[in-house]
Design a protein around this motif. Structure first.
Motif, short mmCIF file in Angstrom:
data_model
loop_
_atom_site.label_atom_id
_atom_site.label_comp_id
_atom_site.label_asym_id
_atom_site.label_seq_id
_atom_site.Cartn_x
_atom_site.Cartn_y
_atom_site.Cartn_z
N THR A 283 0.85 -1.20 0.00
CA THR A 283 0.00 0.00 0.00
C THR A 283 0.88 1.24 0.00
O THR A 283 2.07 1.18 0.36
CB THR A 283 -0.93 0.05 1.22
OG1 THR A 283 -0.12 0.05 2.43
CG2 THR A 283 -1.88 -1.14 1.24
N GLY A 284 0.28 2.37 -0.36
CA GLY A 284 0.99 3.63 -0.30
C GLY A 284 2.00 3.81 -1.40
O GLY A 284 2.08 3.04 -2.36
N THR A 285 2.83 4.86 -1.24
CA THR A 285 3.85 5.18 -2.25
C THR A 285 5.27 5.01 -1.72
O THR A 285 6.22 5.15 -2.50
CB THR A 285 3.66 6.63 -2.75
OG1 THR A 285 3.77 7.53 -1.63
CG2 THR A 285 2.30 6.80 -3.42
N ALA A 286 5.41 4.73 -0.44
CA ALA A 286 6.75 4.58 0.14
C ALA A 286 7.34 3.22 -0.22
O ALA A 286 6.67 2.19 -0.10
CB ALA A 286 6.69 4.73 1.66
N VAL A 287 8.60 3.22 -0.69
CA VAL A 287 9.31 1.98 -1.02
C VAL A 287 10.58 1.94 -0.17
O VAL A 287 11.50 2.75 -0.36
CB VAL A 287 9.66 1.92 -2.52
CG1 VAL A 287 10.42 0.64 -2.84
CG2 VAL A 287 8.40 2.01 -3.38
N ALA A 288 10.61 1.03 0.78
CA ALA A 288 11.70 1.00 1.75
C ALA A 288 12.97 0.42 1.15
O ALA A 288 12.94 -0.46 0.30
CB ALA A 288 11.28 0.18 2.96
N ASP A 289 14.11 0.96 1.63
CA ASP A 289 15.43 0.42 1.28
C ASP A 289 15.85 -0.52 2.40
O ASP A 289 16.02 -0.11 3.54
CB ASP A 289 16.42 1.57 1.12
CG ASP A 289 17.85 1.07 0.93
OD1 ASP A 289 18.01 -0.12 0.55
OD2 ASP A 289 18.79 1.85 1.15
N GLN A 290 16.02 -1.80 2.07
CA GLN A 290 16.31 -2.80 3.10
C GLN A 290 17.80 -3.06 3.25
O GLN A 290 18.20 -3.99 3.94
CB GLN A 290 15.57 -4.09 2.74
CG GLN A 290 14.05 -3.91 2.77
CD GLN A 290 13.29 -5.03 2.07
OE1 GLN A 290 13.84 -5.66 1.18
NE2 GLN A 290 12.05 -5.26 2.47
N SER A 291 18.61 -2.24 2.58
CA SER A 291 20.07 -2.43 2.71
C SER A 291 20.61 -1.80 3.98
O SER A 291 21.74 -2.10 4.39
CB SER A 291 20.77 -1.83 1.49
OG SER A 291 20.69 -0.41 1.51
N GLY A 292 19.83 -0.87 4.59
CA GLY A 292 20.31 -0.19 5.78
C GLY A 292 21.02 1.11 5.49
O GLY A 292 21.47 1.79 6.42
N THR A 293 21.14 1.53 4.21
CA THR A 293 21.85 2.77 3.88
C THR A 293 20.90 3.95 3.72
O THR A 293 21.35 5.07 3.48
CB THR A 293 22.64 2.60 2.57
OG1 THR A 293 21.76 2.17 1.54
CG2 THR A 293 23.74 1.56 2.75
N GLY A 294 19.59 3.72 3.81
CA GLY A 294 18.65 4.83 3.82
C GLY A 294 18.26 5.36 2.45
O GLY A 294 17.73 6.47 2.36
N ASN A 295 18.46 4.59 1.39
CA ASN A 295 18.10 5.07 0.05
C ASN A 295 16.66 4.68 -0.29
O ASN A 295 16.40 3.94 -1.23
CB ASN A 295 19.06 4.50 -0.99
CG ASN A 295 20.46 5.06 -0.85
OD1 ASN A 295 20.63 6.28 -0.70
ND2 ASN A 295 21.46 4.19 -0.89
N ALA A 296 15.71 5.19 0.50
CA ALA A 296 14.31 4.87 0.29
C ALA A 296 13.80 5.57 -0.97
O ALA A 296 14.35 6.58 -1.42
CB ALA A 296 13.49 5.29 1.50
N GLY A 297 12.72 5.01 -1.55
CA GLY A 297 12.16 5.58 -2.77
C GLY A 297 10.70 5.94 -2.62
O GLY A 297 10.04 5.54 -1.65
N THR A 298 10.20 6.69 -3.61
CA THR A 298 8.79 7.08 -3.63
C THR A 298 8.19 6.66 -4.96
O THR A 298 8.70 7.04 -6.03
CB THR A 298 8.64 8.60 -3.45
OG1 THR A 298 9.25 9.00 -2.21
CG2 THR A 298 7.16 8.98 -3.44
N ALA A 299 7.13 5.86 -4.92
CA ALA A 299 6.50 5.36 -6.14
C ALA A 299 5.61 6.43 -6.74
O ALA A 299 4.94 7.19 -6.03
CB ALA A 299 5.70 4.10 -5.84
N SER A 300 5.57 6.48 -8.08
CA SER A 300 4.73 7.44 -8.78
C SER A 300 4.10 6.75 -10.00
O SER A 300 4.81 6.22 -10.85
CB SER A 300 5.57 8.64 -9.25
OG SER A 300 4.79 9.51 -10.06
N GLY A 301 2.76 6.76 -10.05
CA GLY A 301 2.07 6.18 -11.20
C GLY A 301 2.12 4.67 -11.26
O GLY A 301 1.89 4.09 -12.32
N THR A 302 2.40 4.02 -10.15
CA THR A 302 2.50 2.56 -10.11
C THR A 302 1.27 1.96 -9.45
O THR A 302 0.43 2.69 -8.90
CB THR A 302 3.76 2.11 -9.35
OG1 THR A 302 3.66 2.60 -8.00
CG2 THR A 302 5.02 2.66 -9.99
#
Length: 618
Positions: free
Chosen positions: A516-535
């Motif tokens: 759900t939502g637009t947040a895409v978590a980065d599971q590597s631990g380096t904090g490079n999270a993403g934001t989904a758009s139009g998906t």
């Protein structure tokens, strides 16, 4: 692995060959052995019998009204056809018994032909009759009922209404034409009726008087109502009449032609001109639900073999075999009710134009598709069909060009499918180090250092490829919740979920399991999270996944020092593309004036998933 329609050979190198025919080619004997079908008639105990046939057939030897009988002794069923008058001693020609039934108004022969699965009885009109023609054949049945089908054919049903024997719509066939531009021979219609009650019925046959009287009809003319006790799986159809023939001794495939008279008048003076029209001929051959049990096998090669002769010019002849993709049967088959086909796996060849020659088609890809679960419904045979509307006005229209291949009912060399295949490798043995548990086919480990070993044996000695999937290696493994005990004992304190073990060098990892939502978590631990758009969220190979529309959908990740790769790198993704045309970007790291690095897929120029890197990595 032998049957009446197939046999299988096993070879020392561990490959197998299964040969399957379109109908019974052999008959199993009481001692378990098989004998090849041989419908040659022989006289025994005052009657005529085929030497080897699938069903019990008895043909009259003259001196009474008995014509022919089909018997299923084990089921207490029989079907007998009589002639309304005493029959003379027949003349025997191979599998045919020929009775001269001529009268002062009719010059004709009654011909009974023993088939592998029944018999056919034809009236051959040697000359044009001088008056109306009608035949009334007494029918005696036991445990069966003869009736008409909706398609105009005949059927025999048992006490439960199950069809145990059938015949396509009866027809008349004129003699083969000597004119190559009017072949094969044309058909006329028959009005068929069944009167009376089960057990004592009469089959009434009325040939079309217009066809018999037509000056263009070539004699002799054969009147053919045929009954076969088992369903054969080969037939041919023609476009002119739309009719199918499943009891002919041949399968006609190609293009025939026919003359049709055109009336032209100038004032009171009229003239008739014969114009030539095409008559397209197609053959259909089936080999059962699974040809020789090839489903799930590795097919090494496959060949479809046909034996027959060719008529017409040897120029421009082609033969195409296409996989049939829908169910069909010989009773309902017609030009307007043809089964669907596909060009995938189809084969086109230029066969020999000789007589009694073997035509072989390489249908390996077709058989591999069947093996992979593509649905096995048989093969359609056809030639190039010129459907131009200008045919009749051509100054020199093409002559008929067609093959006549032996069918199952010919009693000799019916269509045969030969498949060479290998047995699958043995189930692999899987061993591993640092494996904590096994859940179905999944191995679960709580460390990033895992060793998995696979071992198996392939009978052909070839190397085996294994596919190993790693799903979200850094995702914390959930701890099962403890079901509270019904006793008043204190509830246990849940253990904290273990943190994901960092993988050296990993700077970004996206499981896309949020759902759900637009947040895409980065599971590597380096904090490079993403934001989904139009998906859109969808079910993935493992857990959830994101669906991209191919144009505007994306996941944006802000620039960071950890993503500015300057040396060796590994980029990977699990994708399921709906299209592979053009260049399909999977991952792209943009810079101020160019792309730093990217992962994409493309089939342009023959290239498959690739990776590129250029420009600064800022």
């Amino acid at each position: 692995m032998d049957s009446e329609t197939s046999w299988t050979w096993a070879y020392p190198d561990s490959h197998l060959t299964t040969e399957t025919w379109a109908g019974p080619a052999r008959v199993k004997q009481p001692d378990g052995t098989f004998r090849w079908v041989d419908t040659t008639l022989e006289e025994r105990d005052g009657a005529l019998y085929p030497k080897v046939a699938k069903v019990g057939v008895r043909i009259g030897d003259g001196g009474d009204t008995h014509l022919a009988t089909l018997e299923r002794a084990e089921k207490g069923q029989s079907f007998a056809v009589d002639w309304p008058a005493k029959l003379p001693k027949p003349r025997i020609e191979g599998n045919k018994a020929i009775y001269d039934i001529s009268t002062s108004d009719l010059k004709a022969d009654l011909v009974v032909t023993a088939l592998a699965t029944g018999f056919r009885h034809d009236v051959v009109l040697r000359e044009r009759p001088t008056g109306p023609v009608e035949f009334r054949l007494p029918v005696r049945t036991e445990g069966l009922k003869l009736s008409e089908t909706k398609a105009g054919g005949l059927k025999l049903t048992d006490a439960k209404g199950k069809v145990v024997a059938s015949a396509a719509e009866p027809f008349m066939m004129e003699a083969p034409s000597t004119d190559a531009k009017s072949a094969p021979n044309m058909r006329g219609q028959i009005d068929t009726q069944v009167v009376g009650k089960a057990g004592d019925q009469t089959l009434v046959i009325k040939p079309d008087p217009k066809f018999l009287a037509d000056k263009d009809t070539t004699y002799p003319v054969t009147v053919d109502p045929t009954v076969s006790l088992t369903a054969t799986m080969d037939a041919w159809i023609q476009s002119r009449t739309g009719a199918a023939d499943a009891t002919d001794s041949v399968l006609n495939v190609g293009t025939g032609t026919y003359y049709q008279s055109e009336r032209r008048c100038s004032g009171s003076v009229c003239s008739y001109t014969n114009k030539i029209y095409p008559n397209f001929l197609r053959g259909y051959v089936g080999f059962g639900d699974d040809a020789g049990g090839v489903a799930g096998k590795y097919v090494e090669s496959a060949t479809l073999q046909l034996l027959g002769s060719y008529a017409g010019s040897c120029v421009g002849r082609t033969l195409t075999a296409s996989p049939v993709t829908s169910s069909w049967d010989t009773d309902s088959l017609s030009w307007n009710l043809r089964p669907s086909t596909t060009s995938t796996g189809a084969v086109t060849i230029t066969p020999s134009c000789g007589s009694d020659t073997v035509t072989s088609l390489n249908v390996t890809q077709m058989a591999r598709n069947w093996s992979a679960g593509g649905g096995f419904y048989g093969v359609e045979l056809k030639s190039t069909e010129d459907t131009r509307s200008s045919w009749p006005d051509e100054s020199n229209p093409i002559s008929a060009q067609y093959w006549s291949f032996y069918s199952v009912e010919s009693g000799q060399s019916p269509p045969k499918l030969s498949v060479n295949y290998l047995l699958p490798p043995e189930i692999p043995t899987v061993t591993g180090e640092s494996i904590d548990s096994i859940a179905g086919t999944d191995a679960i480990s709580r460390t990033s250092d895992v060793k998995v070993n696979y071992s198996s044996t392939s009978i052909d000695g070839k190397k085996l490829d294994y596919l190993v999937s790693i799903s979200d290696p850094t995702t914390p493994i959930p701890v099962p919740t403890t079901t509270p005990s019904p006793s008043p004992s204190p509830s246990p304190t849940p253990s904290p979920s273990p943190a994901g073990t960092a993988v050296p060098g990993l700077v970004a990892a996206y499981g896309m399991n949020e759902g759900t939502g637009t947040a895409v978590a980065d599971q590597s631990g380096t904090g490079n999270a993403g934001t989904a758009s139009g998906t859109a969220w969808a079910v993935g190979k493992f857990g959830q996944a994101l669906s991209f529309n191919g144009t505007s959908s994306r996941v944006n990740v802000n620039n960071s020092a950890s993503l500015q790769l300057t040396n060796k790198m590994t980029i990977e993704a699990w994708v399921k593309p709906s299209s592979v045309s053009g260049y399909r970007t999977v991952i792209m790291k943009e810079a101020s004036s160019d792309a730093s690095y990217a992962l994409y897929s493309s089939i342009n120029g023959g290239f498959f998933p690739g990776m590129g890197m250029s420009g600064p990595t800022s």
